[in-house]
Design a protein around this motif. Sequence first.
Motif, PDB file in Angstrom:
ATOM      1  N   ARG A 145      48.494  -0.263 -18.117  1.00  0.00           N
ATOM      2  CA  ARG A 145      48.803  -1.878 -18.425  1.00  0.00           C
ATOM      3  C   ARG A 145      47.403  -2.272 -18.375  1.00  0.00           C
ATOM      4  NH1 ARG A 145      52.405  -0.165 -14.346  1.00  0.00           N
ATOM      5  NH2 ARG A 145      54.559  -0.703 -14.888  1.00  0.00           N
ATOM      6  N   ALA A 195      64.827  -4.641 -15.307  1.00  0.00           N
ATOM      7  CA  ALA A 195      63.460  -3.637 -14.665  1.00  0.00           C
ATOM      8  C   ALA A 195      63.581  -2.339 -15.686  1.00  0.00           C
ATOM      9  CB  ALA A 195      63.974  -3.439 -13.424  1.00  0.00           C
ATOM     10  N   ASP A 196      64.656  -1.932 -15.911  1.00  0.00           N
ATOM     11  CA  ASP A 196      64.963  -0.656 -16.964  1.00  0.00           C
ATOM     12  C   ASP A 196      63.863  -0.874 -18.180  1.00  0.00           C
ATOM     13  OD1 ASP A 196      66.052   1.226 -15.731  1.00  0.00           O
ATOM     14  OD2 ASP A 196      68.050   0.710 -16.549  1.00  0.00           O
ATOM     15  N   CYS A 247      61.887  -3.245 -18.793  1.00  0.00           N
ATOM     16  CA  CYS A 247      60.464  -3.710 -18.642  1.00  0.00           C
ATOM     17  C   CYS A 247      59.645  -2.258 -18.315  1.00  0.00           C
ATOM     18  CB  CYS A 247      60.250  -4.416 -17.100  1.00  0.00           C
ATOM     19  SG  CYS A 247      60.589  -6.264 -17.339  1.00  0.00           S
ATOM     20  N   LEU A 248      60.194  -1.337 -17.482  1.00  0.00           N
ATOM     21  CA  LEU A 248      59.767  -0.242 -17.364  1.00  0.00           C
ATOM     22  C   LEU A 248      59.159   0.432 -18.762  1.00  0.00           C
ATOM     23  CD1 LEU A 248      58.572   2.081 -15.337  1.00  0.00           C
ATOM     24  CD2 LEU A 248      61.239   2.874 -15.233  1.00  0.00           C
ATOM     25  N   PHE A 282      56.068  -3.407 -18.921  1.00  0.00           N
ATOM     26  CA  PHE A 282      55.853  -4.719 -18.272  1.00  0.00           C
ATOM     27  C   PHE A 282      56.393  -4.803 -16.639  1.00  0.00           C
ATOM     28  CE2 PHE A 282      55.749  -8.265 -21.395  1.00  0.00           C
ATOM     29  CZ  PHE A 282      55.212  -7.429 -22.608  1.00  0.00           C
ATOM     30  N   HIS A 283      56.075  -5.971 -16.073  1.00  0.00           N
ATOM     31  CA  HIS A 283      56.387  -6.085 -14.782  1.00  0.00           C
ATOM     32  C   HIS A 283      57.023  -7.310 -14.842  1.00  0.00           C
ATOM     33  CE1 HIS A 283      52.039  -7.505 -14.550  1.00  0.00           C
ATOM     34  NE2 HIS A 283      52.576  -8.212 -13.718  1.00  0.00           N
ATOM     35  N   PHE A 284      57.546  -7.995 -13.561  1.00  0.00           N
ATOM     36  CA  PHE A 284      57.998  -9.160 -13.712  1.00  0.00           C
ATOM     37  C   PHE A 284      57.893 -10.010 -12.347  1.00  0.00           C
ATOM     38  CE2 PHE A 284      62.182  -7.933 -11.279  1.00  0.00           C
ATOM     39  CZ  PHE A 284      62.033  -6.658 -11.834  1.00  0.00           C
ATOM     40  N   MET A 333      58.971  -1.293  -7.546  1.00  0.00           N
ATOM     41  CA  MET A 333      60.452  -1.217  -7.721  1.00  0.00           C
ATOM     42  C   MET A 333      60.624   0.240  -8.204  1.00  0.00           C
ATOM     43  SD  MET A 333      63.478  -3.448  -9.661  1.00  0.00           S
ATOM     44  CE  MET A 333      65.028  -3.016  -9.589  1.00  0.00           C
ATOM     45  N   MET A 380      62.385   3.386  -9.942  1.00  0.00           N
ATOM     46  CA  MET A 380      63.386   3.555 -10.845  1.00  0.00           C
ATOM     47  C   MET A 380      63.949   4.941 -10.967  1.00  0.00           C
ATOM     48  SD  MET A 380      63.511   0.135 -11.973  1.00  0.00           S
ATOM     49  CE  MET A 380      64.395   0.497 -13.120  1.00  0.00           C
ATOM     50  N   PRO A 440      58.221  -2.314 -11.914  1.00  0.00           N
ATOM     51  CA  PRO A 440      59.018  -1.133 -11.767  1.00  0.00           C
ATOM     52  C   PRO A 440      58.215   0.377 -12.124  1.00  0.00           C
ATOM     53  CG  PRO A 440      59.680  -2.696 -13.512  1.00  0.00           C
ATOM     54  CD  PRO A 440      58.344  -3.262 -12.970  1.00  0.00           C
ATOM     55  N   ALA A 441      58.766   1.208 -11.710  1.00  0.00           N
ATOM     56  CA  ALA A 441      57.845   2.430 -11.753  1.00  0.00           C
ATOM     57  C   ALA A 441      58.719   3.820 -11.524  1.00  0.00           C
ATOM     58  CB  ALA A 441      56.543   2.554 -10.911  1.00  0.00           C
ATOM     59  N   HIS A 442      58.599   4.610 -12.360  1.00  0.00           N
ATOM     60  CA  HIS A 442      58.923   6.035 -12.068  1.00  0.00           C
ATOM     61  C   HIS A 442      58.288   6.533 -10.640  1.00  0.00           C
ATOM     62  CE1 HIS A 442      61.143   6.437 -15.745  1.00  0.00           C
ATOM     63  NE2 HIS A 442      60.065   6.159 -16.451  1.00  0.00           N
TER      64      HIS A 442
END
Lengths: 341, 341
Positions: free
Chosen positions: A48, A85-86, A88-89, A93-95, B65, B67, B99-101
Motif C-alpha cells: 500500500r 471490507a471484502d 477494500c481488501l 484499500f482501508h477505511f 480487521m 478477513m 482489512p487483512a488476510h
Amino acid sequence: MNLKQLSALLGLSQTTISRALNGYPEVNEETRQRVLKAAQETGYRPNRAARRLATGKAGSLGLVMPMSEGQSADIHFAEFQSGLADECLRHEFHFVIMPAHPHEEEQAIRELVNSGSVDAYYLAYMRARDPRLKMAKSLALPFIVHGRSLGVAEDYPYLDVDNEGAFRQAARYLIDLGHTRFALINGMADLDFAARRRMGLEQALAGRGLSLRGDFVSSTLMTDANGYRHMAQLLQHPEPPTAVLCASTVLALGAVRAIREAGLQLGTDISLIAHDDDLMLLKPEHFSTPLTTTSSSLREAGRRVAERLISAVTDPEADLPRRELWTADLTVRASTGPAPD
Amino acid sequence: MNLKQLSALLGLSQTTISRALNGYPEVNEETRQRVLKAAQETGYRPNRAARRLATGKAGSLGLVMPMSEGQSADIHFAEFQSGLADECLRHEFHFVIMPAHPHEEEQAIRELVNSGSVDAYYLAYMRARDPRLKMAKSLALPFIVHGRSLGVAEDYPYLDVDNEGAFRQAARYLIDLGHTRFALINGMADLDFAARRRMGLEQALAGRGLSLRGDFVSSTLMTDANGYRHMAQLLQHPEPPTAVLCASTVLALGAVRAIREAGLQLGTDISLIAHDDDLMLLKPEHFSTPLTTTSSSLREAGRRVAERLISAVTDPEADLPRRELWTADLTVRASTGPAPD
C-alpha cells in the motif's frame, strides 16, 4: 524483494517502478515492460505504501458511523461493512470510520474530507431533503449515497433498494390472501428507506380501497426488543391486525416472540412478512415458523458501494452507472397464510 | 463561532487558542483564562481539526480487521467495534480499519503504524506465540492486546477475559450434575481464547478423573451453520455426549436447532452451556429453552480498549493497569440439568 531492492536492481526510482506497475501513462512502454518482467521474476508485489507514493492517494474510503445513545452493535451496519471490507481488501484499500451523533453528521463528513485521510466516502442513513447531499456536491471528493433522499430532485450518485416496490408487492400478496387489517413495524420515520416502505404499503392498500390505521404503525430503532414491544402492543388492540410488515428480520425476531407468547399461530392466526437484509445470523428459513420475506443483501450493497468508490478514485474516467436501484425479491414461506375468518 | 473567528476576536493564533483549551503548559495562565472565558461566552467548541492542529495527533485509533474467504459479518467483531466507537465518540476520536488476510496481519499493522494516520492501535484474534507482539513492541506507537498469547511472557499491555476459568467453572457445574460425556464446539484451534477454553474444560475433567474425547472437539468459525453441523455430527455418535460447551451463543443457535431436529429435549436429554458475549441479537434468555451461559460483554471490552488507548495517547503519564483479566459469570438457566440415566 521489496521496492527498494527492485529499484536498486533496475536502476530506476521507486516512484517510476510504482507508476509502471500501476499503469500510469507517464512511464514509457519499454520501461514498463522491463519493470513488469522484473517484478514477475522476483515475485515483487507492491504494498500500500508504495502505491500511495506512486499515486498520491491515501488508498482509503471514509464513512460516518451513526451513533445513538445506549445503542449496541447495529447488525445492519455490520453486515454492510463486511461487504465493504471484502471489496477494500481486494483492492488493498482501508477505511476510516468517524462515529458521530445524528445531528453532527455534516460536521463529521466535513472533517473526514478535510483530513486528507480518505479518497472518497459514502453517505448512508439518508433522510428526506437531506442537507448532506448539497454539502457533498460542494466538496471535492467522490462520494456515493447508499439509499436516496425524498424531496431532493437534483442528480447524485446512489445505490438503493426499491423499498417502495418491495413493500407494495408484499402488501398486495397479503391483500390477495384476504387480509384487510394491516400493521407496520418500521424503522425510524425520518429515514428515507422507512418512509418509502410505508409508501409502498399505503399504495397497495389504497389500490384496493383499504387504508392503514395510524395507530397500527410504529417507527423505531430496528432491534429485537422493539419488535417485541410493538407487536405486544398491537396484539392488545380489541381488533388486532391480521397482517404485519416488519422492516427487518431483527424486528421480526421480537415480533414472533410476542406472537408466540400470545398463544397465536404464525401463518394461521396472523401473517407476517419481514424485510430480510440477508443477515448471517437471522436466516428467515431458520425461524421456528419460516418467514416470508422481501430480501436484498446488505453485504452485496456494501461490496458494490466500495467497488464504485474505489473505481471513482483509481479510474475517474470509468463509465459507471450513477444510479442503481436494486429489486428486492418476495419469497413466500410459512409465516403467511389466508386471513382468519 | 469557529476557531478562525475566535482567533480574530482575541488577537491570538489558532494554535495558541487550541493549546490553551487543551491544557498545554506552553500557554500562560492569564492567556488561558482569557481564552476559556471567550470560548464560554461565544459557545465555541473546538473541532477535531483544531485539536489535531494543537496536539499534533491524528485523533485516531487503528485496527486490523481479519478477513476469511466467504465470510459474512462477524457479529463478535461488530459488537466489540460498537463499544470502541462509543468511546471514540466521547473523545472525538475516529478509527481506521485495515482489512487483512490472516497471514498478512503483520504487514497490515506495519502499514497502519507507518501511515501516520493513527496514534495507537490494538491487536486482536491472538494466537499462541504470536509474532505480532514482538513486532508491536518494536514499533513506536502505543498498543494494547485484546486477548493474550500462550507461550509469550505476559509483559505486554492487554485486556482479556479469563476464558480458562470460565470453561473450567462451566464444566465443573455439569460434572456435579452427573455428566461424564462432554463435547466442545470451539472457535478456531489456533486462536488463544479457544485454546484456553479447551484447557479449562480439560482441567475440570482431569480433576474428576474424566477426559475429553478428541472426536468430541470441533474447532471452527463461530457461525450458526457450523454450530448446527458439528452438533448434528455429535448426535450421530452411538454414545453421544450428554454435555456440550459452545464457545459462542452463535454456535449455540445452530447447535440448538440440531438438538431440536433430533427430537431431543435441551436441559433433559442433553445439557448445553454457551459463552455469551452479550450480543444484542442473541440474548440467552430468549432462546426457546433459555441458555445457561458464561458471560462477558464484548461491547464493554471494546469500550475499555478504546479508553486505555486514548488515554495512552492524550495522557501518556496516566497510571493505568497494564494487565486486566475480566471474570466471566456463570448464569444457570434451563438448558442444563442432571445427566440422563
